[in-house]
Design a protein around this motif. Structure first.
Motif, PDB file in Angstrom:
ATOM      1  N   LEU A  23       2.654  30.948  70.129  1.00 57.78           N
ATOM      2  CA  LEU A  23       2.797  30.798  71.580  1.00 57.78           C
ATOM      3  C   LEU A  23       4.096  31.441  72.056  1.00 57.78           C
ATOM      4  N   ASP A  24       5.182  31.228  71.304  1.00 61.90           N
ATOM      5  CA  ASP A  24       6.462  31.851  71.650  1.00 61.90           C
ATOM      6  C   ASP A  24       6.340  33.373  71.669  1.00 61.90           C
ATOM      7  N   ALA A  25       5.743  33.929  70.633  1.00 63.06           N
ATOM      8  CA  ALA A  25       5.635  35.394  70.534  1.00 63.06           C
ATOM      9  C   ALA A  25       4.878  35.962  71.723  1.00 63.06           C
ATOM     10  N   ARG A  26       3.778  35.334  72.087  1.00 64.82           N
ATOM     11  CA  ARG A  26       2.962  35.841  73.193  1.00 64.82           C
ATOM     12  C   ARG A  26       3.684  35.675  74.523  1.00 64.82           C
ATOM     13  N   LEU A  27       4.285  34.496  74.755  1.00 66.08           N
ATOM     14  CA  LEU A  27       5.009  34.269  76.011  1.00 66.08           C
ATOM     15  C   LEU A  27       6.235  35.177  76.118  1.00 66.08           C
ATOM     16  N   GLN A  28       6.918  35.392  74.993  1.00 68.36           N
ATOM     17  CA  GLN A  28       8.073  36.295  75.010  1.00 68.36           C
ATOM     18  C   GLN A  28       7.618  37.701  75.399  1.00 68.36           C
ATOM     19  N   ARG A  29       6.513  38.138  74.819  1.00 67.63           N
ATOM     20  CA  ARG A  29       6.007  39.477  75.098  1.00 67.63           C
ATOM     21  C   ARG A  29       5.533  39.613  76.546  1.00 67.63           C
ATOM     22  N   ASP A  30       4.795  38.619  77.016  1.00 66.39           N
ATOM     23  CA  ASP A  30       4.161  38.712  78.326  1.00 66.39           C
ATOM     24  C   ASP A  30       5.051  38.273  79.483  1.00 66.39           C
ATOM     25  N   ALA A  31       5.952  37.303  79.249  1.00 63.20           N
ATOM     26  CA  ALA A  31       6.706  36.717  80.363  1.00 63.20           C
ATOM     27  C   ALA A  31       8.193  36.547  80.079  1.00 63.20           C
ATOM     28  N   GLN A  32       8.656  36.978  78.923  1.00 63.60           N
ATOM     29  CA  GLN A  32      10.055  36.820  78.533  1.00 63.60           C
ATOM     30  C   GLN A  32      10.498  35.354  78.583  1.00 63.60           C
TER      31      GLN A  32
END
Length: 160
Positions: A23-32
């Motif tokens: 979840l962190d990886a995806r949110l970091q990529r998509d929304a920082q």
């Protein structure tokens, strides 16, 4: 532990370690944003009133005050939240969502929901989802009972 118990335990540990990272990886990529930051913004977005006390936010996010303070410092530097002294108690600090924070949260929600669906919800049948909800409720209640003085974690207070 027998093999059945060990398999269940190892599976739970793997999920509790792998899911936040995904979840962190995806949110970091998509929304920082980290998943925890997303959770903080979500709680601030859904609260009543313009701000809430840091202690209440810590309880709602199942975080310690030092961890929450560090995260709030990062969010405040990015202009996503603002902190102010509490009018009722000068020792307390209030936290509120800024317009930029609200915008960032709303922008990140569709991708986050798609990730949660892809990784968890769509992988399970309706019966498995019900079982997962029952299992997590039971574990959360047990964890809350370890310290009767502490309120139950926020996750157990949410409606299914």
């Amino acid at each position: 532990m027998n093999e059945r118990e060990s398999r269940a335990w190892r599976g739970l540990i793997a999920v509790t370690q792998l899911l936040p990272a995904a979840l962190d990886a995806r949110l970091q990529r998509d929304a920082q944003l980290t998943h925890f930051e997303f959770g903080v913004l979500t709680i601030l977005h859904t609260m009543r009133g313009p701000a809430m006390r840091m202690t209440e936010l810590a309880e709602a996010t199942n975080a310690t005050l030092p961890r929450l303070s560090n995260v709030c410092s990062r969010l405040e530097k990015r202009g996503l939240i603002e902190r102010s002294p509490c009018a009722d108690d000068r020792r307390a600090t209030n936290v509120g969502l800024t317009t930029a924070g609200r915008r960032a949260l709303i922008h990140s929600i569709p991708d986050h929901i798609a990730t949660v669906r892809s990784v968890v919800v769509d992988a399970l049948s309706e019966e498995q989802l019900d079982a997962l909800a029952d299992i997590t409720d039971t574990i959360i209640e047990r964890l809350a009972s370890l310290d009767d003085a502490a309120p139950p974690p926020a996750a157990s207070r949410t409606a299914r």
